[in-house]
Every structure is written in structure tokens, then in C-alpha cells.
Design a protein around this motif. Structure first.
Motif, PDB file in Angstrom:
ATOM      1  N   ALA A 113      39.755 -23.677  61.497  1.00 40.45           N
ATOM      2  CA  ALA A 113      38.929 -22.605  61.829  1.00 40.45           C
ATOM      3  C   ALA A 113      38.343 -21.751  60.879  1.00 40.45           C
ATOM      4  O   ALA A 113      38.929 -21.302  59.865  1.00 40.45           O
ATOM      5  CB  ALA A 113      40.065 -21.637  62.807  1.00 40.45           C
ATOM      6  N   LYS A 160      34.779 -19.928  50.767  1.00 40.42           N
ATOM      7  CA  LYS A 160      35.186 -21.514  50.762  1.00 40.42           C
ATOM      8  C   LYS A 160      35.385 -21.814  49.446  1.00 40.42           C
ATOM      9  O   LYS A 160      36.197 -22.822  49.261  1.00 40.42           O
ATOM     10  CB  LYS A 160      33.589 -22.380  51.328  1.00 40.42           C
ATOM     11  N   MET A 197      28.228 -23.441  64.493  1.00 41.29           N
ATOM     12  CA  MET A 197      28.142 -23.059  63.196  1.00 41.29           C
ATOM     13  C   MET A 197      26.675 -23.285  62.503  1.00 41.29           C
ATOM     14  O   MET A 197      26.124 -22.329  61.875  1.00 41.29           O
ATOM     15  CB  MET A 197      29.110 -23.449  62.208  1.00 41.29           C
ATOM     16  N   THR A 198      26.033 -24.287  62.485  1.00 40.07           N
ATOM     17  CA  THR A 198      25.021 -24.649  62.000  1.00 40.07           C
ATOM     18  C   THR A 198      23.845 -24.410  62.820  1.00 40.07           C
ATOM     19  O   THR A 198      22.572 -24.733  62.556  1.00 40.07           O
ATOM     20  CB  THR A 198      24.878 -25.963  61.607  1.00 40.07           C
ATOM     21  N   PRO A 248      32.966 -31.594  55.165  1.00 37.72           N
ATOM     22  CA  PRO A 248      33.014 -32.432  56.334  1.00 37.72           C
ATOM     23  C   PRO A 248      31.400 -32.899  56.511  1.00 37.72           C
ATOM     24  O   PRO A 248      31.256 -33.860  57.361  1.00 37.72           O
ATOM     25  CB  PRO A 248      33.265 -31.451  57.689  1.00 37.72           C
ATOM     26  N   GLY A 287      33.290 -27.807  68.296  1.00 41.57           N
ATOM     27  CA  GLY A 287      32.754 -28.384  67.094  1.00 41.57           C
ATOM     28  C   GLY A 287      33.413 -29.578  66.229  1.00 41.57           C
ATOM     29  O   GLY A 287      34.067 -30.437  66.997  1.00 41.57           O
ATOM     30  N   THR A 320      26.604 -28.523  65.031  1.00 42.71           N
ATOM     31  CA  THR A 320      27.994 -27.503  65.820  1.00 42.71           C
ATOM     32  C   THR A 320      26.925 -26.175  65.841  1.00 42.71           C
ATOM     33  O   THR A 320      26.008 -25.838  65.055  1.00 42.71           O
ATOM     34  CB  THR A 320      28.930 -27.411  64.846  1.00 42.71           C
ATOM     35  N   LEU A 361      39.754 -27.248  55.498  1.00 42.65           N
ATOM     36  CA  LEU A 361      38.148 -27.694  55.705  1.00 42.65           C
ATOM     37  C   LEU A 361      37.552 -26.296  54.758  1.00 42.65           C
ATOM     38  O   LEU A 361      37.348 -25.263  54.904  1.00 42.65           O
ATOM     39  CB  LEU A 361      37.662 -27.227  57.226  1.00 42.65           C
ATOM     40  N   ILE A 390      34.535 -18.876  60.465  1.00 44.97           N
ATOM     41  CA  ILE A 390      33.201 -18.379  60.829  1.00 44.97           C
ATOM     42  C   ILE A 390      32.276 -18.173  59.764  1.00 44.97           C
ATOM     43  O   ILE A 390      32.577 -18.561  58.696  1.00 44.97           O
ATOM     44  CB  ILE A 390      33.445 -16.800  61.331  1.00 44.97           C
ATOM     45  N   TYR A 396      29.929 -16.737  52.838  1.00 45.85           N
ATOM     46  CA  TYR A 396      30.623 -17.890  53.547  1.00 45.85           C
ATOM     47  C   TYR A 396      31.074 -18.805  52.258  1.00 45.85           C
ATOM     48  O   TYR A 396      31.975 -19.255  52.043  1.00 45.85           O
ATOM     49  CB  TYR A 396      29.531 -18.786  54.425  1.00 45.85           C
TER      50      TYR A 396
HETATM   51  N1  LIG Z   1      29.048 -27.558  60.586  1.00 48.15           N
HETATM   52  C1  LIG Z   1      29.018 -27.680  59.459  1.00 48.15           C
HETATM   53  O1  LIG Z   1      27.928 -28.507  58.936  1.00 48.15           O
HETATM   54  C2  LIG Z   1      29.855 -27.551  58.393  1.00 48.15           C
HETATM   55  C3  LIG Z   1      29.763 -27.716  57.020  1.00 48.15           C
HETATM   56  C4  LIG Z   1      30.789 -27.431  55.941  1.00 48.15           C
HETATM   57  C5  LIG Z   1      32.041 -27.000  56.708  1.00 48.15           C
HETATM   58  N2  LIG Z   1      32.227 -26.649  57.880  1.00 48.15           N
HETATM   59  C6  LIG Z   1      33.613 -26.113  58.022  1.00 48.15           C
HETATM   60  O2  LIG Z   1      34.092 -27.034  59.251  1.00 48.15           O
HETATM   61  C7  LIG Z   1      34.969 -26.180  60.108  1.00 48.15           C
HETATM   62  C8  LIG Z   1      34.570 -26.208  61.482  1.00 48.15           C
HETATM   63  O3  LIG Z   1      33.086 -25.952  61.327  1.00 48.15           O
HETATM   64  P1  LIG Z   1      32.376 -25.998  62.798  1.00 48.15           P
HETATM   65  O4  LIG Z   1      30.878 -26.329  62.254  1.00 48.15           O
HETATM   66  O5  LIG Z   1      33.074 -26.946  63.785  1.00 48.15           O
HETATM   67  O6  LIG Z   1      32.268 -24.561  63.260  1.00 48.15           O
HETATM   68  P2  LIG Z   1      32.126 -23.811  65.013  1.00 48.15           P
HETATM   69  O7  LIG Z   1      31.528 -24.975  65.620  1.00 48.15           O
HETATM   70  O8  LIG Z   1      31.522 -22.712  64.742  1.00 48.15           O
HETATM   71  O9  LIG Z   1      33.626 -23.853  65.349  1.00 48.15           O
HETATM   72  C9  LIG Z   1      34.539 -22.932  64.851  1.00 48.15           C
HETATM   73  C10 LIG Z   1      35.883 -23.109  65.435  1.00 48.15           C
HETATM   74  O10 LIG Z   1      36.746 -22.030  64.810  1.00 48.15           O
HETATM   75  C11 LIG Z   1      37.452 -21.354  65.779  1.00 48.15           C
HETATM   76  N3  LIG Z   1      37.514 -19.880  65.232  1.00 48.15           N
HETATM   77  C12 LIG Z   1      36.979 -18.943  64.763  1.00 48.15           C
HETATM   78  N4  LIG Z   1      37.690 -17.656  64.331  1.00 48.15           N
HETATM   79  C13 LIG Z   1      38.889 -17.905  64.751  1.00 48.15           C
HETATM   80  C14 LIG Z   1      40.201 -17.355  64.997  1.00 48.15           C
HETATM   81  N5  LIG Z   1      40.187 -16.087  64.498  1.00 48.15           N
HETATM   82  N6  LIG Z   1      41.242 -17.994  65.262  1.00 48.15           N
HETATM   83  C15 LIG Z   1      41.204 -19.447  65.622  1.00 48.15           C
HETATM   84  N7  LIG Z   1      39.996 -20.100  65.615  1.00 48.15           N
HETATM   85  C16 LIG Z   1      38.870 -19.313  65.180  1.00 48.15           C
HETATM   86  C17 LIG Z   1      36.148 -21.162  66.731  1.00 48.15           C
HETATM   87  O11 LIG Z   1      36.721 -20.389  67.918  1.00 48.15           O
HETATM   88  P3  LIG Z   1      35.835 -19.824  69.062  1.00 48.15           P
HETATM   89  O12 LIG Z   1      35.151 -20.900  69.721  1.00 48.15           O
HETATM   90  O13 LIG Z   1      36.844 -19.016  69.827  1.00 48.15           O
HETATM   91  O14 LIG Z   1      35.004 -19.012  68.459  1.00 48.15           O
HETATM   92  C18 LIG Z   1      35.867 -22.483  66.831  1.00 48.15           C
HETATM   93  O15 LIG Z   1      36.487 -23.378  67.585  1.00 48.15           O
HETATM   94  C19 LIG Z   1      34.597 -24.864  59.522  1.00 48.15           C
HETATM   95  O16 LIG Z   1      35.940 -24.606  58.502  1.00 48.15           O
HETATM   96  C20 LIG Z   1      33.600 -24.836  58.796  1.00 48.15           C
HETATM   97  O17 LIG Z   1      33.471 -23.732  57.676  1.00 48.15           O
HETATM   98  C21 LIG Z   1      31.375 -27.003  58.597  1.00 48.15           C
END
Ligand SMILES: NC(=O)c1ccc[n+]([C@@H]2O[C@H](COP(=O)([O-])OP(=O)(O)OC[C@H]3O[C@@H](n4cnc5c(N)ncnc54)[C@H](OP(=O)(O)O)[C@@H]3O)[C@@H](O)[C@H]2O)c1
Length: 281
Positions: free
Chosen positions: A88, A194, A230-231, A223, A13, A228, A135, A90, A190
Motif C-alpha cells: 500500500a 521510498k 498510480m502512474t 516492481p 494495481g 496502474t 514495495l 500513495i 514520493y
Molecule cells: N506503478 C509503478 O510503476 C510503481 C513503480 C514503483 C513502485 N511502485 C510501488 O508499488 C506499490 C503499488 O503501486 P500501484 O502502482 O499498484 O499503485 P495503485 O494502483 O495506486 O494502488 C495502490 C494501492 O494502495 C492502496 N492504499 C493507499 N493508501 C492506503 C491505506 N492507507 N491503507 C491501505 N491501502 C492503501 C490503494 O487503495 P485505494 O484503492 O483504496 O486507494 C491501492 O490498493 C506501491 O508501493 C508503489 O509505490 C509502483
């Protein structure tokens, strides 16, 4: 000694894209960390095939012993840290069947209290001019809190970390009796987690401003809505585009004024207390 950057949750992601971008732009060693060693090493191999040179270390942000092992490793090997990207996190899916009380306690545990754990362990290693990026999310803007009284507690410029921890424990307690909305929260674990990350970043910057080390900077960032896991891949931005603002903040020049802020994915500074939430997300 080498400068060092660390990304949590770097195996996929946005975190993976941040690690990749830092490998290209950061003048030093980049640690792609992951809770699962197999997934983390696979991600590192992927980047090595592209000619980049990330390093790997296991890091589960929820696990004291994992965090402390990594802290000792960094301290023994490099004697400090220059960039920390707290990525990191969830998010339960919209159709998750877990009771809201479980979603609340798990989400706040990982996204808020574990981010606090990592900061408390690694902040003593930060070198002068270090940059920390937390983040957050569009869901982490203060306007996501409907209750006026609760909003005022978050907005208080004198809010302390102990008080913020207490607010988040109250959320978890209220969720157990499904009374969180009466207490001023939205119905989203969530978002609660945040908002806390954004509020924490303001508190951390105030601590940095009093620190003897020169020019320590922390910002919270949305971001963008990113494609990803997550979404469920509904996000409209690529992970590379989602990594753009976090990388910009990780590499802010010496003595920047951009500190303790809430930053949108296009690098604009949003007043976390007074501005409306920009759209689209
Ligand atoms: N995607 C969006 O649209 C969006 C929007 C706003 C904010 N964000 C924020 O951006 C960040 C990245 O999001 P993403 O979309 O890339 O999410 P993602 O694809 O679900 O990736 C999340 C990452 O966090 C890791 N993680 C979860 N629990 C962990 C733990 N206990 N220790 C270490 N690593 C852990 C996951 O590892 P595993 O693979 O082992 O699960 C994965 O590498 C997050 O903080 C999210 O809240 C995302």
C-alpha cells in the motif's frame, strides 16, 4: 495450522496482481486487504470468479485501530503470519496543486510511517522462515538523494530505526519551509518516502538476524514502471509483470541468502549504496 500471506493495498494495481499470484503459488491462505471494504470485496469476488480463493480483511495502514484489529484477528485465527507484502502506498500526481509541505507529510505518513506501523504490529506474529516484501521503487534507490551528507546518513550501516524516523521527520519539517533541497533532498516526496522504505528494509533485516526465530527475511523491491492508477497508466509493464519480483521475494526458499537487499524488477540484486541506478526503470 494454515500458512498465511497478507498483501496490503490489494484491491487494485500491483497489490491485486501480487494477491492473485500468491493465490496461485503460495501454499496457504492469502489475505487480500484493502482500506475500503467495498473495493476489497469486489477485488476478492473478481479473483473468485477466476477460480481462486483469496480471503478479505479490512486494513487501512494509516489507522492504528484497523491495524490492531487485523493483528488480533490473525493472531486469534492463525497464531502467526508467514508472508507480509507491504504494498500500500500513495503518490501525488505531477500536476497536483497541494503545497509541497502537505505532499511531504502525507506521502511520508502513508508510505513510510504507516508501513512501519504495520511492521511493528505484525512482526511479532511472523513465524520462522517468514518472508517480508517492502514495495520500494526506482525512486527509492540511494542515488536519488543529492546531498552528500544526507546520503551518508542513509548509507550508514549502523543506522537505527529511531534515527531513520528522525531523518524523515526532518524532511517533513524542511518541506514546511521549502528548504528540503538545501538540506540535501530531491524535490520529490514520493522519492523521499521510498528511499526511507529501502533504508528501513536494511535495518529490519539486521533485527531479524538477531531474532530467535529462524530465517526471517525482508527485502525491498522496485516492481518496474507499471501500468496502474498510480502512474496514470503510463507504465510500460502489466501489473502481472510488476508483481513478478514481489512474488519471487515472497516465496524465497528456506535459508535464502537474498535478504536485506534492494531488488530490481528482473530479480537482480542492486547494491543500494554503491551501484548506479539501472536503466530503463
Ligand atoms: N506503478 C509503478 O510503476 C510503481 C513503480 C514503483 C513502485 N511502485 C510501488 O508499488 C506499490 C503499488 O503501486 P500501484 O502502482 O499498484 O499503485 P495503485 O494502483 O495506486 O494502488 C495502490 C494501492 O494502495 C492502496 N492504499 C493507499 N493508501 C492506503 C491505506 N492507507 N491503507 C491501505 N491501502 C492503501 C490503494 O487503495 P485505494 O484503492 O483504496 O486507494 C491501492 O490498493 C506501491 O508501493 C508503489 O509505490 C509502483
Amino acid at each position: 495450522m494454515s500458512r498465511v500471506a497478507v498483501v496490503t493495498g490489494g484491491n487494485k494495481g500491483i497489490g491485486f496482481a501480487i494477491a492473485k499470484g500468491l493465490c496461485q503459488k503460495f501454499d496457504g491462505v492469502v489475505y487480500l486487504t484493502a482500506r475500503d471494504e467495498t473495493r476489497g470485496l469486489a477485488a476478492v469476488e473478481h479473483l473468485k470468479k477466476e477460480g481462486l480463493k483469496p480471503k478479505f480483511h479490512q486494513l487501512d495502514v494509516t489507522d492504528d485501530s484497523s491495524v490492531n484489529t487485523f493483528k488480533k484477528y490473525l493472531s486469534d485465527t492463525y497464531g502467526g503470519l508467514d508472508v507480509l507484502v507491504n504494498n500500500a502506498a500513495i503518490a501525488f500526481k505531477n500536476d497536483a496543486t497541494d503545497p509541497f509541505s502537505i505532499q511531504a507529510s502525507e506521502t511520508v505518513k502513508v508510505n513510510y510511517f504507516s508501513l512501519v506501523r504495520v511492521c511493528e504490529a505484525l512482526f511479532p506474529l511472523l513465524k520462522p522462515h517468514a518472508r517480508v516484501v517492502n514495495l520500494s521503487s526506482s525512486a527509492g534507490h540511494l542515488s536519488r538523494i543529492p546531498g552528500a551528507e544526507l546520503k551518508a546518513r542513509f548509507a550508514n550501516p549502523d543506522l537505527t530505526q529511531d534515527e531513520l524516523d528522525q531523518i524523515m521527520r526532518e524532511f517533513i519539517e524542511a518541506a514546511k519551509t521549502n528548504s528540503h533541497q538545501e538540506s540535501g533532498w530531491a524535490n520529490s516526496a514520493y522519492s523521499a518516502s521510498k528511499v526511507a522504505v529501502s533504508a528501513l528494509s536494511r535495518i529490519q533485516q539486521k533485527q531479524f538476524d538477531k531474532d530467535a526465530r529462524e530465517d526471517l527475511v525482508v527485502n525491498a523491491v522496485h516492481p518496474g514502471y507499471v501500468d496502474t492508477d498510480m502512474t496514470s497508466h503510463k507504465g510500460t509493464l502489466t501489473p502481472q509483470r510488476g508483481a513478478q519480483a514481489p512474488i519471487y521475494l515472497a516465496l524465497l526458499p528456506k535459508n535464502t541468502d537474498i535478504k536485506g537487499k534492494y531488488i530490481w524488477h528482473d530479480n537482480t540484486i542492486i547494491d543500494w549504496v554503491n551501484d548506479p541506478l539501472p536503466t530503463p526503470y
